[in-house]
Design a protein around this motif. Sequence first.
Motif, short mmCIF file in Angstrom:
data_model
loop_
_atom_site.label_atom_id
_atom_site.label_comp_id
_atom_site.label_asym_id
_atom_site.label_seq_id
_atom_site.Cartn_x
_atom_site.Cartn_y
_atom_site.Cartn_z
N HIS A 108 52.24 34.18 35.22
CA HIS A 108 52.67 32.90 35.80
C HIS A 108 51.70 32.44 36.90
CE1 HIS A 108 56.31 32.46 33.54
NE2 HIS A 108 56.80 33.62 33.95
N THR A 109 51.25 33.39 37.71
CA THR A 109 50.27 33.05 38.75
C THR A 109 48.97 32.58 38.12
OG1 THR A 109 51.26 34.71 40.22
CG2 THR A 109 49.03 33.97 40.76
N PHE A 110 48.53 33.31 37.08
CA PHE A 110 47.29 32.93 36.40
C PHE A 110 47.45 31.55 35.76
CE2 PHE A 110 44.69 32.95 32.48
CZ PHE A 110 43.43 33.04 33.06
N GLN A 111 48.58 31.29 35.13
CA GLN A 111 48.83 30.00 34.49
C GLN A 111 48.83 28.87 35.53
OE1 GLN A 111 52.53 29.80 32.36
NE2 GLN A 111 51.98 27.91 31.30
N ALA A 112 49.46 29.13 36.67
CA ALA A 112 49.50 28.11 37.73
C ALA A 112 48.09 27.85 38.25
CB ALA A 112 50.41 28.57 38.87
N SER A 113 47.29 28.92 38.42
CA SER A 113 45.90 28.76 38.89
C SER A 113 45.09 27.98 37.87
CB SER A 113 45.25 30.11 39.12
OG SER A 113 45.93 30.83 40.12
N LEU A 114 45.29 28.31 36.62
CA LEU A 114 44.58 27.62 35.54
C LEU A 114 44.94 26.13 35.52
CD1 LEU A 114 42.58 28.43 33.35
CD2 LEU A 114 44.49 28.82 31.82
N GLU A 115 46.20 25.81 35.68
CA GLU A 115 46.63 24.41 35.72
C GLU A 115 46.04 23.70 36.94
OE1 GLU A 115 50.90 24.55 35.48
OE2 GLU A 115 50.87 25.09 33.36
N ALA A 116 45.95 24.40 38.07
CA ALA A 116 45.35 23.79 39.27
C ALA A 116 43.88 23.51 39.04
CB ALA A 116 45.53 24.72 40.47
N VAL A 117 43.17 24.45 38.41
CA VAL A 117 41.74 24.24 38.12
C VAL A 117 41.58 23.07 37.14
CG1 VAL A 117 39.71 25.28 37.02
CG2 VAL A 117 41.05 26.60 38.65
N LEU A 118 42.43 23.00 36.14
CA LEU A 118 42.37 21.89 35.17
C LEU A 118 42.63 20.56 35.86
CD1 LEU A 118 44.11 23.24 31.95
CD2 LEU A 118 41.81 22.36 32.14
N ALA A 119 43.58 20.56 36.76
CA ALA A 119 43.87 19.33 37.51
C ALA A 119 42.67 18.91 38.34
CB ALA A 119 45.10 19.53 38.39
#
Length: 143
Positions: A120-131
């Motif tokens: 979940h942390t990795f997914q949230a970080s990935l979404e932040a980087v994509l944003a």
Amino acid sequence: AVVSTQSTWHAHPTAFPPLRVVLQSILQAPLSFPSSFYKGLEELENELDPKQVEKLIVFFEVMSTQEKISKDLQDEIEKHREMYLSLNSTGKKLSDKWSSLLAQLEVWQRRLDDTLPKVHTFQASLEAVLAQLCDAEQPRNSL
């Protein structure tokens, strides 16, 4: 050859063979008792009237049948005992295997519980980087 007591002795109650012969036939084996046993058997036979001899023969037949049934039942009990022991052994093996699988399941569940927050942390970080990438490309696209 075994003589049937029903057709021979019961049909002619006054013409019984000696009790020794009756016993051998009922037991289906030659008798090997001490001579005193046979002497006592003959004395008993001489003291009894034909009706009493007939009752004694029926008694011997019942005892012989009871012994055969008892042996058959004992054999059945032994077969079922062996089956029970086999099933009990198989049940213990299955129970041990089940316990092992449950322990393995607990290990996997702990790993999953430990890994899930990381995912979940990795997914949230990935979404932040994509944003951030999307935000960085927008000014570029507007030029």
